[in-house]
Motif scaffolding. Sequence first.
Motif, PDB file in Angstrom:
ATOM      1  N   ASP B 135      59.933 -11.796  -2.080  1.00  0.00           N
ATOM      2  CA  ASP B 135      59.201 -12.889  -1.413  1.00  0.00           C
ATOM      3  C   ASP B 135      57.842 -13.149  -2.053  1.00  0.00           C
ATOM      4  O   ASP B 135      57.105 -14.020  -1.608  1.00  0.00           O
ATOM      5  CB  ASP B 135      59.055 -12.589   0.085  1.00  0.00           C
ATOM      6  N   LYS B 136      57.474 -12.424  -3.090  1.00  0.00           N
ATOM      7  CA  LYS B 136      56.199 -12.550  -3.824  1.00  0.00           C
ATOM      8  C   LYS B 136      54.994 -12.311  -2.922  1.00  0.00           C
ATOM      9  O   LYS B 136      53.882 -12.716  -3.252  1.00  0.00           O
ATOM     10  CB  LYS B 136      56.045 -13.934  -4.450  1.00  0.00           C
ATOM     11  N   ASN B 137      55.188 -11.753  -1.754  1.00  0.00           N
ATOM     12  CA  ASN B 137      54.040 -11.603  -0.862  1.00  0.00           C
ATOM     13  C   ASN B 137      53.849 -10.191  -0.321  1.00  0.00           C
ATOM     14  O   ASN B 137      52.737  -9.742  -0.150  1.00  0.00           O
ATOM     15  CB  ASN B 137      54.145 -12.599   0.288  1.00  0.00           C
ATOM     16  N   THR B 138      54.931  -9.469  -0.062  1.00  0.00           N
ATOM     17  CA  THR B 138      54.730  -8.130   0.479  1.00  0.00           C
ATOM     18  C   THR B 138      54.779  -7.099  -0.646  1.00  0.00           C
ATOM     19  O   THR B 138      55.490  -7.261  -1.625  1.00  0.00           O
ATOM     20  CB  THR B 138      55.793  -7.783   1.534  1.00  0.00           C
ATOM     21  N   VAL B 139      53.986  -6.042  -0.463  1.00  0.00           N
ATOM     22  CA  VAL B 139      53.883  -5.011  -1.497  1.00  0.00           C
ATOM     23  C   VAL B 139      55.054  -4.038  -1.372  1.00  0.00           C
ATOM     24  O   VAL B 139      55.354  -3.551  -0.283  1.00  0.00           O
ATOM     25  CB  VAL B 139      52.547  -4.251  -1.359  1.00  0.00           C
ATOM     26  N   PHE B 140      55.710  -3.792  -2.497  1.00  0.00           N
ATOM     27  CA  PHE B 140      56.817  -2.839  -2.521  1.00  0.00           C
ATOM     28  C   PHE B 140      56.300  -1.438  -2.852  1.00  0.00           C
ATOM     29  O   PHE B 140      56.720  -0.436  -2.285  1.00  0.00           O
ATOM     30  CB  PHE B 140      57.845  -3.287  -3.556  1.00  0.00           C
ATOM     31  N   GLY B 141      55.336  -1.384  -3.758  1.00  0.00           N
ATOM     32  CA  GLY B 141      54.767  -0.086  -4.137  1.00  0.00           C
ATOM     33  C   GLY B 141      53.592  -0.302  -5.055  1.00  0.00           C
ATOM     34  O   GLY B 141      53.403  -1.390  -5.601  1.00  0.00           O
ATOM     35  N   THR B 142      52.753   0.732  -5.221  1.00  0.00           N
ATOM     36  CA  THR B 142      51.620   0.603  -6.126  1.00  0.00           C
ATOM     37  C   THR B 142      51.473   1.875  -6.951  1.00  0.00           C
ATOM     38  O   THR B 142      52.020   2.919  -6.597  1.00  0.00           O
ATOM     39  CB  THR B 142      50.274   0.423  -5.374  1.00  0.00           C
ATOM     40  N   TYR B 143      50.747   1.737  -8.024  1.00  0.00           N
ATOM     41  CA  TYR B 143      50.359   2.900  -8.819  1.00  0.00           C
ATOM     42  C   TYR B 143      48.928   2.657  -9.263  1.00  0.00           C
ATOM     43  O   TYR B 143      48.603   1.572  -9.735  1.00  0.00           O
ATOM     44  CB  TYR B 143      51.267   3.057 -10.043  1.00  0.00           C
ATOM     45  N   PHE B 144      48.049   3.624  -9.050  1.00  0.00           N
ATOM     46  CA  PHE B 144      46.678   3.506  -9.551  1.00  0.00           C
ATOM     47  C   PHE B 144      46.333   4.741 -10.352  1.00  0.00           C
ATOM     48  O   PHE B 144      46.782   5.841 -10.041  1.00  0.00           O
ATOM     49  CB  PHE B 144      45.670   3.379  -8.404  1.00  0.00           C
ATOM     50  N   SER B 145      45.485   4.537 -11.367  1.00  0.00           N
ATOM     51  CA  SER B 145      44.983   5.686 -12.100  1.00  0.00           C
ATOM     52  C   SER B 145      43.555   5.376 -12.545  1.00  0.00           C
ATOM     53  O   SER B 145      43.069   4.274 -12.336  1.00  0.00           O
ATOM     54  CB  SER B 145      45.878   6.004 -13.283  1.00  0.00           C
ATOM     55  N   HIS B 146      42.911   6.358 -13.138  1.00  0.00           N
ATOM     56  CA  HIS B 146      41.499   6.201 -13.457  1.00  0.00           C
ATOM     57  C   HIS B 146      41.166   7.046 -14.662  1.00  0.00           C
ATOM     58  O   HIS B 146      41.877   8.005 -14.978  1.00  0.00           O
ATOM     59  CB  HIS B 146      40.656   6.667 -12.270  1.00  0.00           C
ATOM     60  N   ALA B 147      40.049   6.695 -15.320  1.00  0.00           N
ATOM     61  CA  ALA B 147      39.647   7.466 -16.496  1.00  0.00           C
ATOM     62  C   ALA B 147      38.794   8.660 -16.088  1.00  0.00           C
ATOM     63  O   ALA B 147      38.972   9.759 -16.584  1.00  0.00           O
ATOM     64  CB  ALA B 147      38.886   6.581 -17.471  1.00  0.00           C
ATOM     65  N   SER B 148      37.869   8.470 -15.149  1.00  0.00           N
ATOM     66  CA  SER B 148      36.922   9.561 -14.894  1.00  0.00           C
ATOM     67  C   SER B 148      36.286   9.506 -13.502  1.00  0.00           C
ATOM     68  O   SER B 148      35.108   9.765 -13.372  1.00  0.00           O
ATOM     69  CB  SER B 148      35.821   9.529 -15.966  1.00  0.00           C
ATOM     70  N   GLU B 149      37.057   9.161 -12.474  1.00  0.00           N
ATOM     71  CA  GLU B 149      36.477   9.165 -11.130  1.00  0.00           C
ATOM     72  C   GLU B 149      36.272  10.602 -10.641  1.00  0.00           C
ATOM     73  O   GLU B 149      36.871  11.536 -11.168  1.00  0.00           O
ATOM     74  CB  GLU B 149      37.375   8.394 -10.157  1.00  0.00           C
ATOM     75  N   THR B 150      35.446  10.766  -9.607  1.00  0.00           N
ATOM     76  CA  THR B 150      35.105  12.104  -9.125  1.00  0.00           C
ATOM     77  C   THR B 150      36.338  12.809  -8.525  1.00  0.00           C
ATOM     78  O   THR B 150      36.940  12.280  -7.601  1.00  0.00           O
ATOM     79  CB  THR B 150      34.040  11.999  -8.018  1.00  0.00           C
ATOM     80  N   PRO B 151      36.681  13.995  -9.036  1.00  0.00           N
ATOM     81  CA  PRO B 151      37.828  14.710  -8.467  1.00  0.00           C
ATOM     82  C   PRO B 151      37.606  14.985  -6.981  1.00  0.00           C
ATOM     83  O   PRO B 151      36.504  15.334  -6.570  1.00  0.00           O
ATOM     84  CB  PRO B 151      37.868  16.019  -9.257  1.00  0.00           C
ATOM     85  N   GLY B 152      38.651  14.822  -6.197  1.00  0.00           N
ATOM     86  CA  GLY B 152      38.547  15.102  -4.763  1.00  0.00           C
ATOM     87  C   GLY B 152      38.007  13.938  -3.968  1.00  0.00           C
ATOM     88  O   GLY B 152      38.211  13.864  -2.767  1.00  0.00           O
ATOM     89  N   LEU B 153      37.288  13.005  -4.618  1.00  0.00           N
ATOM     90  CA  LEU B 153      36.758  11.836  -3.891  1.00  0.00           C
ATOM     91  C   LEU B 153      37.408  10.574  -4.472  1.00  0.00           C
ATOM     92  O   LEU B 153      38.516  10.236  -4.110  1.00  0.00           O
ATOM     93  CB  LEU B 153      35.225  11.803  -3.992  1.00  0.00           C
ATOM     94  N   GLY B 154      36.704   9.887  -5.388  1.00  0.00           N
ATOM     95  CA  GLY B 154      37.250   8.652  -5.946  1.00  0.00           C
ATOM     96  C   GLY B 154      38.585   8.853  -6.637  1.00  0.00           C
ATOM     97  O   GLY B 154      39.446   7.983  -6.619  1.00  0.00           O
ATOM     98  N   ALA B 155      38.775  10.024  -7.237  1.00  0.00           N
ATOM     99  CA  ALA B 155      40.006  10.280  -7.989  1.00  0.00           C
ATOM    100  C   ALA B 155      41.238  10.267  -7.094  1.00  0.00           C
ATOM    101  O   ALA B 155      42.362  10.194  -7.586  1.00  0.00           O
ATOM    102  CB  ALA B 155      39.906  11.609  -8.724  1.00  0.00           C
ATOM    103  N   GLU B 156      41.031  10.332  -5.776  1.00  0.00           N
ATOM    104  CA  GLU B 156      42.171  10.315  -4.854  1.00  0.00           C
ATOM    105  C   GLU B 156      42.939   8.996  -4.891  1.00  0.00           C
ATOM    106  O   GLU B 156      44.026   8.904  -4.334  1.00  0.00           O
ATOM    107  CB  GLU B 156      41.703  10.591  -3.418  1.00  0.00           C
ATOM    108  N   ILE B 157      42.376   7.934  -5.518  1.00  0.00           N
ATOM    109  CA  ILE B 157      43.144   6.691  -5.629  1.00  0.00           C
ATOM    110  C   ILE B 157      44.429   6.926  -6.419  1.00  0.00           C
ATOM    111  O   ILE B 157      45.381   6.180  -6.297  1.00  0.00           O
ATOM    112  CB  ILE B 157      42.355   5.533  -6.289  1.00  0.00           C
ATOM    113  N   ALA B 158      44.452   7.979  -7.233  1.00  0.00           N
ATOM    114  CA  ALA B 158      45.657   8.280  -7.996  1.00  0.00           C
ATOM    115  C   ALA B 158      46.650   9.099  -7.174  1.00  0.00           C
ATOM    116  O   ALA B 158      47.732   9.424  -7.645  1.00  0.00           O
ATOM    117  CB  ALA B 158      45.301   9.024  -9.281  1.00  0.00           C
ATOM    118  N   GLY B 159      46.267   9.431  -5.921  1.00  0.00           N
ATOM    119  CA  GLY B 159      47.145  10.237  -5.083  1.00  0.00           C
ATOM    120  C   GLY B 159      48.178   9.384  -4.361  1.00  0.00           C
ATOM    121  O   GLY B 159      47.936   8.218  -4.069  1.00  0.00           O
ATOM    122  N   GLU B 160      49.324   9.984  -4.086  1.00  0.00           N
ATOM    123  CA  GLU B 160      50.398   9.230  -3.442  1.00  0.00           C
ATOM    124  C   GLU B 160      50.021   8.756  -2.055  1.00  0.00           C
ATOM    125  O   GLU B 160      50.432   7.690  -1.607  1.00  0.00           O
ATOM    126  CB  GLU B 160      51.660  10.095  -3.357  1.00  0.00           C
TER     127      GLU B 160
END
Lengths: 212, 226
Positions: B135-160
């Motif tokens: 439907d081009k509107n609802t999210v099926f899934g995402t993946y995020f990663s980062h080069a150097s965010e703070t482990p345990g804080l910002g780096a959690e965007i890479a977490g499931e």
Amino acid sequence: MGSLFSAKNKEVFSTPISMNNPVTVQVLGICSALAVTSKLEPAIVMGLSVTIITAFSNVVISLIRKTIPNRIRIIVQLVVVAALVTIVSELLKAFAYDVSVQLSVYVGLIITNCILMGRLEAFAMANGPWESCLDGLGNGLGYAKILVIVAFIRELLGSGTLLGFNILNYDAIKNAGYVNNGLMLMPPMALIIVACLIWYQRAKHKELQDNE
Amino acid sequence: MNTNSNSYTIIYASVLVIIVAFLLAFVNSSLRDLQGKNVELDTKKQILSSLGIKDTEDAESKFAEVVKSDMVVAEDGTLKPYEGTFITGYEKEFKENGRAHIFICDVDGETKYVIPVYGTGLWGAIWGYVALNEDKNTVFGTYFSHASETPGLGAEIAGEHFQNEFKGKNVMEGNAVGLGVVKNGKIEKPEYQVDGISGGTITSLAVDQMLKNCMGQYTKFLTTKE
């Protein structure tokens, strides 16, 4: 050079791990102890990388120590360390891509680790390659030991996990009133834990205390 | 020999630098192909990960099986097939060649669209892939990663955990991208917004900015209903 595992060589290897630890006794490498210890996994990888690079750069500097002009010795040491770190990082990218992604910025941070420069200047400039290699391994492992202890405490109490596995995040524990301590994940806690380790070690060993 | 004389010092420094420069150049050029392949394979793995396909043994063949076509979105929102080598840097691709890529995929018989997103976090680059349903509107899934965010804080965007929060959210709110991240505990529109990471607010808001910027390039395509 004496036999490969003479008493003196064993001492060169083992004192940095305990009685002359680079982090808790010489207070070197504190910046990275602060940066990479909020999780156990990067702490272990960082510890091992520093161990390997300290050993290698110690050997290289020890081999060329007699040819290095005294006035530019620090620059020469820096060039050797930087070249080794860059090569290791390139090799990782080519043959162990997943590990290199995990390490990301930490690989570059190794260059600025004071333990490396400290060992090159204090030991490798005056000793043979084999002793220097042992000294590098010992200091690297001594550093890794502290990193792992600090990261263990911080990840367990801060996130309730170890190496990403769930340890404390269960409903039963939460219902009993336990909450993860977010402060553990903040950089100041790394310093406080390192300070507690120093306190513990000095309290236990009289010879480390200042006599005043 | 006097190792402290000026000429010795200069020659020593020059020779050392030349040796090291050649060594590094040699290592770099001899490993470049291998590294390029790794980056390409990693990009493919990330795209598969946004579609919920993780830990595949053979990412290369799985990618060929799932991803049907690599398209470029034109100004009017239509898709044109992309002919050329597989791209790994989508920010550069958009800035230099003006091409916004979209992948049309087939997961268990259903069509999914994967959009690459990229932006800047607190310390360095962040990027990811957002998979949308047919439907081009609802999210099926995402993946995020980062080069150097703070482990345990910002780096959690890479977490499931963080990435799964996006599942089922709506993307377009009228003609603007509504999908986004807000400071932890400040959700006003639960059908569009996701809770940020507490302690990682700057990175969380950077993800928000990234989604709005990058998915905004696809507005025409996403709002055209067939």
